[in-house]
Design a protein around this motif. Structure first.
Motif, short mmCIF file in Angstrom:
data_model
loop_
_atom_site.label_atom_id
_atom_site.label_comp_id
_atom_site.label_asym_id
_atom_site.label_seq_id
_atom_site.Cartn_x
_atom_site.Cartn_y
_atom_site.Cartn_z
N ARG A 92 0.83 -1.20 0.00
CA ARG A 92 0.00 0.00 0.00
C ARG A 92 0.87 1.26 0.00
N ILE A 93 1.92 1.26 0.81
CA ILE A 93 2.81 2.43 0.89
C ILE A 93 3.55 2.61 -0.43
N ALA A 94 4.05 1.51 -0.99
CA ALA A 94 4.78 1.61 -2.25
C ALA A 94 3.89 2.14 -3.37
N ARG A 95 2.66 1.66 -3.45
CA ARG A 95 1.76 2.14 -4.49
C ARG A 95 1.44 3.62 -4.31
N TYR A 96 1.31 4.04 -3.07
CA TYR A 96 1.10 5.47 -2.82
C TYR A 96 2.32 6.26 -3.26
N HIS A 97 3.50 5.79 -2.85
CA HIS A 97 4.75 6.51 -3.16
C HIS A 97 4.95 6.63 -4.67
N PHE A 98 4.64 5.59 -5.42
CA PHE A 98 4.80 5.63 -6.87
C PHE A 98 3.71 6.45 -7.56
N GLY A 99 2.71 6.88 -6.82
CA GLY A 99 1.65 7.69 -7.41
C GLY A 99 0.53 6.89 -8.04
N TRP A 100 0.51 5.58 -7.81
CA TRP A 100 -0.51 4.73 -8.42
C TRP A 100 -1.81 4.73 -7.62
N GLU A 101 -1.72 5.06 -6.34
CA GLU A 101 -2.90 5.08 -5.47
C GLU A 101 -2.87 6.31 -4.58
N HIS A 102 -4.07 6.70 -4.13
CA HIS A 102 -4.18 7.71 -3.09
C HIS A 102 -3.95 7.04 -1.73
N ALA A 103 -3.88 7.85 -0.69
CA ALA A 103 -3.62 7.32 0.65
C ALA A 103 -4.68 6.34 1.10
N ASP A 104 -5.92 6.51 0.61
CA ASP A 104 -7.00 5.60 1.01
C ASP A 104 -7.06 4.34 0.16
N GLY A 105 -6.12 4.17 -0.76
CA GLY A 105 -6.07 2.96 -1.58
C GLY A 105 -6.81 3.04 -2.89
N THR A 106 -7.50 4.15 -3.15
CA THR A 106 -8.19 4.30 -4.43
C THR A 106 -7.19 4.63 -5.53
N PRO A 107 -7.49 4.25 -6.78
CA PRO A 107 -6.54 4.48 -7.88
C PRO A 107 -6.25 5.97 -8.08
N ALA A 108 -5.00 6.26 -8.47
CA ALA A 108 -4.58 7.62 -8.76
C ALA A 108 -3.96 7.66 -10.15
N GLU A 109 -3.91 8.85 -10.72
CA GLU A 109 -3.39 9.02 -12.08
C GLU A 109 -1.92 9.41 -12.11
N GLY A 110 -1.29 9.51 -10.94
CA GLY A 110 0.11 9.94 -10.89
C GLY A 110 1.05 8.86 -11.38
#
Length: 404
Positions: A92-110
C-alpha cells in the motif's frame, strides 16, 4: 574518437572552470521560487568548431520525452508486478509513493517520477547491443528504479521533507516506521528481480547494484554528517565527493547495468559508469540550483526549502568558500536557525542573494557544463559511434536542462 564538446564545455574540460568569485551583477539575483534561467546551461552536444554533425545530430534524433515514455511503457509492468508481491502494508505504501494510489487505496493518475534511471539502463543496452538488447532489459531497469525509490523513501524521512512529486511524502501519511520498512522492502525486491532474472548478465548486474547501494548509504551518511558542521568547516571537495556517492553512483550504475545487458565488456561498462557519474554530478548541481531558485509550481516543493533547512548544497558551499564579502555575510546568515513567518521569508531572500553575489550560482552552472564535458568524453570511449550514443546524450541533456 568523436568530439562532442561545445566551446564553453571544452574550456571547462581543459581546467579553466573558475572557482567561485564575487558576482558582478547582484541586481540579477532571483528570489527563491522565481522562474527563470536557473538551468539554462550550455551543453556539450555539438561538435567542435560549431558544426552540427556528430553527437549533436545523434542527440537531436532522439527525443528525450519519447525515450522516457517508451521506457515507462517497458518498465512499469515489471515495477507493478514486483510491487504486487509485497505484503499488504508495504504494498500500500509503495503504491502510494509511486503515485498509483491515493492514501485511502483508491486508484490515482500519478506516476513514479520521470524514471530517468531505468531509461538510462535501456538506452545503454541499446547503444551497445542494439534494439534487441533493450527489449530484454526491462527487469534490470525496474530493479534500478526500485533502488532509487528505496533511497527516496528513506531520504524523505531523514530530511523531514513533507512533499514529493506534488503530494505529501509517505512518512507524513503512514509514519516514519512504515515508510522506512517499505523502502527496505523495495531494496530487497530490486535484488530479487536480478537474482531471478535468467539473463547472463544478471549476476554481474546484481553485484554492481549491491555495491552501489553501499555507496549510496555512504553518501547519505556524509550528507547528514555535513549538516551537523558549521558552515565554515565544510569544503567543496567534501560536498562534491558526497554528491558523487549520493547521486552520481546510481546514474553510473544504471548505465553500467545497461551496458552489461547489452553485451559490453568490463572496460565499456566502466566507461559508461563514469559517463553516468559525471552526468549525475551535473544533475545534482542543477538540482541544487533548483532547490534555491526553482519555481515551486514546477518543483512541488516550497520555495527556498533547501535554504530554510540550511543544507550544505553545492552552490552554497561554493559561495561560502569563495573568500568574498558576500561569503562572510552568507556564513553569518547560515549560522542562524530558520525562522517562520515573514521575517524568515525575508531572510531566505537575503541568503539566496548572498549565494548568487558570492558566485555560487555561476560556479554551479559552469561546473555542470564541465561535468557534462567529462561525461561525453567517457561516453565516446564506450560508444565511439555518436549515432549509437544519441539516446544516452538526449537523456543527459534532458536532466541538465530540467526546471523541476
Amino acid at each position: 574518437m568523436a568530439e562532442f564538446m561545445t566551446e564553453t564545455a571544452h574550456r571547462a574540460a581543459q581546467g579553466t572552470a573558475r572557482r567561485p568569485a564575487a558576482a558582478s551583477r547582484p541586481t540579477t539575483a532571483k528570489r527563491p521560487g522565481d522562474p527563470g534561467d536557473a538551468t539554462d546551461l550550455p551543453l556539450p552536444l555539438r561538435a567542435a568548431g560549431g558544426s552540427a554533425d556528430g553527437a549533436a545530430e545523434a542527440a537531436d534524433g532522439h527525443d528525450a520525452a519519447l525515450i522516457l515514455e517508451r521506457s515507462r511503457q517497458s518498465v512499469d509492468p515489471e515495477l507493478r508486478a514486483a510491487v504486487a508481491t509485497l505484503p499488504a502494508p508495504m504494498r500500500r505504501i509503495a503504491r502510494y509513493h509511486f503515485g498509483w494510489e491515493h492514501a485511502d487505496g483508491t486508484p490515482a493518475e500519478g506516476n513514479g517520477g520521470k524514471a530517468i534511471r531505468p531509461a538510462l539502463v535501456l538506452a545503454a543496452a541499446a547503444a551497445l547491443g542494439g534494439p534487441a538488447a533493450r527489449e530484454g532489459t526491462a527487469r534490470a531497469a525496474a530493479a534500478v528504479e526500485l533502488v532509487h525509490n528505496f533511497t527516496l523513501l528513506h531520504d524523505d524521512v531523514m530530511d523531514r521533507d513533507t512533499t514529493r512529486r506534488h503530494r505529501p511524502t509517505a512518512w507524513t501519511v503512514f509514519g516514519d516506521t512504515d515508510a522506512i520498512l517499505a523502502g527496505d522492502a523495495l531494496q530487497a525486491l530490486a535484488l530479487r528481480l536480478l537474482a531471478e532474472d535468467r539473463h547472463p548478465a544478471s549476476q554481474a548486474a546484481a553485484a554492481r547494484l549491491a555495491a552501489c547501494v553501499v555507496e549510496l548509504c555512504a553518501g547519505q551518511h556524509a550528507d547528514t554528517a555535513l549538516e551537523q558542521r558549521a558552515p565554515g568547516e565544510v569544503t567543496l571537495a567534501e560536498v562534491l565527493a558526497m554528491a558523487e556517492a549520493k547521486t552520481g553512483a546510481l546514474l553510473g550504475c544504471s548505465c553500467a547495468v545497461g551496458a552489461l545487458y547489452g553485451g559490453a565488456g568490463e572496460e565499456q561498462a566502466e566507461a559508461l559508469d563514469a559517463f553516468g557519474r559525471q552526468a549525475g554530478l551535473a544533475f545534482q548541481l542543477i538540482d541544487d540550483v533548483i532547490g534555491i531558485w526553482g519555481d515551486p509550481v514546477r518543483t512541488g516543493k516550497p520555495a527556498g526549502a533547501d535554504l530554510a533547512a540550511r543544507k550544505k548544497s553545492l552552490p552554497v558551499v561554493a559561495a561560502l568558500t569563495s573568500g568574498t564579502p558576500a561569503a562572510a555575510e552568507l556564513a553569518e546568515l547560515y549560522a542562524r536557525p530558520h525562522r517562520e513567518g515573514r521575517e524568515g521569508e525575508e531572510e531566505l531572500e537575503r541568503i539566496a542573494l548572498a549565494v548568487e553575489r558570492a558566485g555560487g550560482r555561476d560556479w554551479a552552472q559552469a561546473q555542470a557544463a564541465d561535468r557534462m564535458a567529462r561525461a561525453v568524453d567517457d561516453l565516446a570511449r564506450a560508444v565511439p559511434d555518436p549515432a549509437h550514443a544519441g539516446g544516452l546524450l538526449a537523456l543527459a541533456e534532458f536532466v541538465t536542462r530540467r526546471t523541476s
